[in-house]
Design an enzyme around this catalytic site. Sequence first.
Site, PDB file in Angstrom:
ATOM      1  N   ASP A 162       0.854  -1.191   0.000  1.00 10.89           N
ATOM      2  CA  ASP A 162       0.000   0.000   0.000  1.00 10.89           C
ATOM      3  C   ASP A 162       0.889   1.240   0.000  1.00 10.89           C
ATOM      4  O   ASP A 162       0.723   2.141   0.819  1.00 10.89           O
ATOM      5  CB  ASP A 162      -0.921  -0.019   1.224  1.00 10.89           C
ATOM      6  N   ASN A 217       1.479   7.016   3.015  1.00 12.80           N
ATOM      7  CA  ASN A 217       2.253   6.106   3.862  1.00 12.80           C
ATOM      8  C   ASN A 217       3.753   6.383   3.792  1.00 12.80           C
ATOM      9  O   ASN A 217       4.562   5.531   4.159  1.00 12.80           O
ATOM     10  CB  ASN A 217       1.977   4.643   3.465  1.00 12.80           C
ATOM     11  N   ASP A 236       3.289   1.836   7.997  1.00 17.64           N
ATOM     12  CA  ASP A 236       2.060   1.068   7.785  1.00 17.64           C
ATOM     13  C   ASP A 236       2.206  -0.054   6.763  1.00 17.64           C
ATOM     14  O   ASP A 236       1.777   0.069   5.612  1.00 17.64           O
ATOM     15  CB  ASP A 236       0.919   1.994   7.379  1.00 17.64           C
TER      16      ASP A 236
END
Length: 327
Positions: free
Chosen positions: A203, A208, A219
Amino acid sequence: MKKIIETSFDFAQLGPDLILDAIEAKGLLVESGLLALNSYENRVYQFLCDNNKRYVAKFYRPQRWSKQQIQEEHDFAWELQNHEIPVVAPLKLNGDTLHSHQGFYFAIFPSVGGRQFEVDNLDQLEWMGRFIGRIHQVAKGKSFKFRPTFSIQEHLFDSVETLKQTQLIPTSLHTAFFTILQQVVDLAAKRYQPASHIRLHGDCHPGNILWRDGPTFVDLDDCRAGPAIQDLWMMLSGDHQHQRLQMDTLVEAYEEFCEFDKAELALIEPLRAMRMVHYMAWLSRRWQDPAFPQAFPWFADAKYWEQQILALKEQLSALHEPSLTLF
């Protein structure tokens, strides 16, 4: 061994007292209030400890990941950190990174600050290319045993079934929405043919990435196996020519540390389609969590679904166009 009490899929039982008890059971005395950070899938709180250091407590959504899957996320973060890659890994408290309290798995992280990564800054993109190349070079060393793999079954087919069951799509828009949705899903599934899978951040979008004298990756909650391009394509922005320059910058820096298969450029638009469809299904699955209607009230509006019909039409067009190429 202490038995873990099963909790419901939501956070109805996660109150302030439980959070404080869980943190203090690990030997950390909370000196401040709990500041809720921007997270919906899990519950994340920043606090000041009695040692005058700031930490972040992350409580995982029950029944989403297994203990082994969360531990594999933690181990991957530590593996990258041990290779001097700036990834925020959970603290080891009494030798463990994953803890449980009253049915909730949780971890404690150091609190890390920084400004937002600038996606249109080519110098910063070059930094990102080098560090993602380093991450992937380490990631190729072994495979995940428990974390899932990016798949058209989960991200497309299962997501369509979820959307068919939701009551949030206005009946008047059903035909238009599901017609274009199915066209996008069918073409994305046909075009998504990765040649290989490696361990990924999963992700790796600008939200992030924290920037302070270089990037810091946070994360890894969605880390899984997939094609390398998954950790690169979300850095792109702007028109086709701008994206081409950005990808060229990323790949040139990436290849200082890790070989890149340019055939994976053809996976960008299928992956974008997978993310779009999966995101709508994710909101539908989480709608019973009281935090979601409050945070995403527009999801239940007809205007949102009208916009998604248009967005899906644009994505269908993008899937029909030639793949992005490098200079």
